[in-house]
Design a protein around this motif. Structure first.
Motif, mmCIF file in Angstrom:
data_model
loop_
_atom_site.group_PDB
_atom_site.id
_atom_site.type_symbol
_atom_site.label_atom_id
_atom_site.label_comp_id
_atom_site.label_asym_id
_atom_site.label_seq_id
_atom_site.Cartn_x
_atom_site.Cartn_y
_atom_site.Cartn_z
ATOM 1 N N ILE A 1 -10.584 -0.244 -0.446
ATOM 2 C CA ILE A 1 -9.991 0.853 0.607
ATOM 3 C C ILE A 1 -10.023 2.379 -0.116
ATOM 4 N N ASN A 2 -9.448 2.322 -1.240
ATOM 5 C CA ASN A 2 -9.195 3.448 -1.981
ATOM 6 C C ASN A 2 -10.538 4.083 -2.263
ATOM 7 N N ALA A 3 -11.395 3.310 -2.515
ATOM 8 C CA ALA A 3 -12.763 3.798 -2.869
ATOM 9 C C ALA A 3 -13.366 4.498 -1.523
ATOM 10 N N PHE A 4 -13.281 3.673 -0.300
ATOM 11 C CA PHE A 4 -13.851 4.111 0.689
ATOM 12 C C PHE A 4 -13.244 5.389 1.116
ATOM 13 N N GLU A 5 -11.832 5.471 1.160
ATOM 14 C CA GLU A 5 -11.178 6.719 1.612
ATOM 15 C C GLU A 5 -11.679 8.068 0.525
ATOM 16 N N LYS A 6 -11.779 7.704 -0.660
ATOM 17 C CA LYS A 6 -12.345 8.788 -1.581
ATOM 18 C C LYS A 6 -13.793 9.254 -1.007
ATOM 19 N N ILE A 7 -14.616 8.394 -0.575
ATOM 20 C CA ILE A 7 -15.971 8.825 -0.176
ATOM 21 C C ILE A 7 -15.797 9.637 1.012
ATOM 22 N N LEU A 8 -14.786 9.296 2.164
ATOM 23 C CA LEU A 8 -14.518 10.147 3.218
ATOM 24 C C LEU A 8 -14.035 11.550 2.799
ATOM 25 N N ALA A 9 -12.993 11.616 2.017
ATOM 26 C CA ALA A 9 -12.624 12.791 1.346
ATOM 27 C C ALA A 9 -13.643 13.724 0.861
ATOM 28 N N GLN A 10 -14.595 13.211 0.112
ATOM 29 C CA GLN A 10 -15.492 13.803 -0.577
ATOM 30 C C GLN A 10 -16.562 14.405 0.299
ATOM 31 N N ASN A 11 -16.425 13.897 1.606
ATOM 32 C CA ASN A 11 -17.449 14.187 2.771
ATOM 33 C C ASN A 11 -16.925 14.786 3.920
ATOM 34 N N ASN A 12 -15.533 15.632 3.493
ATOM 35 C CA ASN A 12 -15.162 16.594 4.343
ATOM 36 C C ASN A 12 -14.263 15.661 5.683
ATOM 37 N N VAL A 13 -13.974 14.374 5.517
ATOM 38 C CA VAL A 13 -13.206 14.072 6.411
ATOM 39 C C VAL A 13 -11.572 13.710 5.694
ATOM 40 N N ILE A 14 -10.865 14.650 6.654
ATOM 41 C CA ILE A 14 -9.572 14.487 6.221
ATOM 42 C C ILE A 14 -8.687 13.377 6.845
ATOM 43 N N LEU A 15 -8.234 12.482 6.078
ATOM 44 C CA LEU A 15 -7.535 11.322 6.623
ATOM 45 C C LEU A 15 -5.964 11.204 6.447
ATOM 46 N N LEU A 16 -5.427 11.358 7.416
ATOM 47 C CA LEU A 16 -3.760 11.708 7.507
ATOM 48 C C LEU A 16 -3.296 10.135 7.746
ATOM 49 N N LYS A 17 -2.510 9.639 6.748
ATOM 50 C CA LYS A 17 -1.897 8.387 6.988
ATOM 51 C C LYS A 17 -0.517 8.281 7.244
ATOM 52 N N PHE A 18 -0.064 7.756 8.273
ATOM 53 C CA PHE A 18 1.306 7.675 8.733
ATOM 54 C C PHE A 18 1.839 6.236 9.019
ATOM 55 N N PHE A 19 3.037 5.965 8.333
ATOM 56 C CA PHE A 19 3.554 4.725 8.453
ATOM 57 C C PHE A 19 4.821 5.157 9.152
ATOM 58 N N LEU A 20 4.734 4.496 10.214
ATOM 59 C CA LEU A 20 5.893 4.518 11.413
ATOM 60 C C LEU A 20 7.080 3.428 10.923
ATOM 61 N N HIS A 21 8.351 4.060 10.078
ATOM 62 C CA HIS A 21 8.944 2.931 9.520
ATOM 63 C C HIS A 21 10.082 2.950 10.453
ATOM 64 N N LEU A 22 10.289 1.744 11.100
ATOM 65 C CA LEU A 22 11.110 1.513 12.176
ATOM 66 C C LEU A 22 12.444 0.308 11.574
ATOM 67 N N SER A 23 13.591 0.380 11.946
ATOM 68 C CA SER A 23 14.442 -0.472 11.570
ATOM 69 C C SER A 23 14.317 -1.771 12.797
ATOM 70 N N LYS A 24 14.797 -3.026 12.174
ATOM 71 C CA LYS A 24 14.773 -3.959 12.976
ATOM 72 C C LYS A 24 15.625 -4.019 14.017
ATOM 73 N N GLU A 25 16.639 -3.261 13.995
ATOM 74 C CA GLU A 25 17.520 -3.214 15.002
ATOM 75 C C GLU A 25 16.864 -2.460 16.160
ATOM 76 N N GLU A 26 16.365 -1.166 16.017
ATOM 77 C CA GLU A 26 15.601 -0.463 16.924
ATOM 78 C C GLU A 26 14.514 -1.290 17.409
ATOM 79 N N GLN A 27 13.612 -2.046 16.685
ATOM 80 C CA GLN A 27 12.613 -2.644 17.140
ATOM 81 C C GLN A 27 13.016 -3.728 18.344
#
Ligand code: AMP
Ligand code: MG
Length: 264
Positions: A146-172
């Protein structure tokens, strides 16, 4: 607790409070978020007219963490013609007949467009790991792939913004209950969500490893506190605006001398 949101390994997920909102005022932030959403709409025109970069906004998180609503809210002022969305579900037989990144790479938008990934290749080190769908050697090797793949994207002008939505068990629990009770939300509820919930702790370990293994200089992960929807939307919008502004785009120059052209 919970700041900064950009993952520079090694982090411990337990140190991030899903309910964090930095003491901010909800109504004030709603207004600021609305302004940021408008700004994304303007910046998208620049992105589209230059057609030199593609931007992908990727969401991962437990069920009901807010992946769908993040997508909806983020793009409220964006021209749909410049948007490509992808929801990654269980792979089809066609998808299974290929390497795990095939369907992902195919969904990367063309230059000038904004792509949104609701789930992603990271399912291959999350559900696949927790449900033991492949042996450990296979999913473990995927972090580097995955890291290698994302590096290829970055080097080819693909800006990847990764968001982990951190939810609590209670809120879920609250949100799943809501899906059960509200007829307009029933369709979103799946009994399998409860099976996934039963493996909560294993998922947290898998998320933590994903964040630590795959937050690289080429492509950082962001951990976003997701219990408060308005704060989550604010952080996503702020980061997307920053990333678009970092491209320092201006209107493309005309390809010919327009001063001599007369429209009669
Ligand atoms: P939803 O996002 O609620 O529509 O659910 C999609 C389901 O597809 C989730 O249970 C995911 O875990 C599952 N899924 C997505 N990608 C994969 C994958 N690569 N392998 C197995 N299951 C997956
Ligand atoms: Mg679901």
């Amino acid at each position: 607790m919970g700041q900064p949101f950009v993952v520079t390994p090694k982090i411990k997920l337990k140190q991030f409070d899903p309910n964090f909102s930095n003491g901010l005022d909800k109504d004030e932030i709603r207004e600021e978020t609305a302004q940021l959403h408008k700004r994304i709409g303007e910046l998208q025109y620049l992105l589209y007219s230059n057609a030199r970069h593609a931007v992908v906004v990727l969401f991962q998180g437990m069920d009901a963490a807010g992946k769908d609503s993040s997508v909806r809210n983020l793009l409220v002022h964006v021209n749909p013609a410049g948007v490509e969305t992808a929801n990654f579900k269980e792979p089809s037989s066609e998808e299974r007949a290929h390497d795990f990144l095939w369907r992902i790479h195919k969904a990367v938008p063309r230059y000038g467009n904004i792509g949104v990934f609701n789930r992603s290749h990271y399912e291959e080190v999350l559900v696949v790991r927790v449900n033991k769908l492949v042996p450990k050697e296979i999913w473990q090797a995927r972090y580097a792939q995955i890291n290698a793949f994302e590096k290829i994207l970055a080097q080819n002008n693909v800006i990847l913004l990764k968001f982990f939505l951190h939810l609590s068990k209670e809120e879920q629990a609250e949100r799943l209950r809501d899906r059960l009770q509200d007829p307009r939300k029933n369709w979103e509820f799946r009994a399998s969500d409860l099976d996934t919930r039963a493996h909560w702790d294993e998922y947290q370990v898998a998320f933590e490893d994903m964040l630590n293994e795959c937050s690289t200089p080429a492509c950082r992960w962001h951990v976003l506190p997701a219990d408060r929807k308005w704060y989550r939307d604010y952080l996503v919008a702020k980061r997307v605006v920053e990333a678009l502004e970092d491209l320092k785009m201006s209107w493309p120059k005309p390809k010919e001398d327009l001063s001599k052209i007369k429209i009669v």
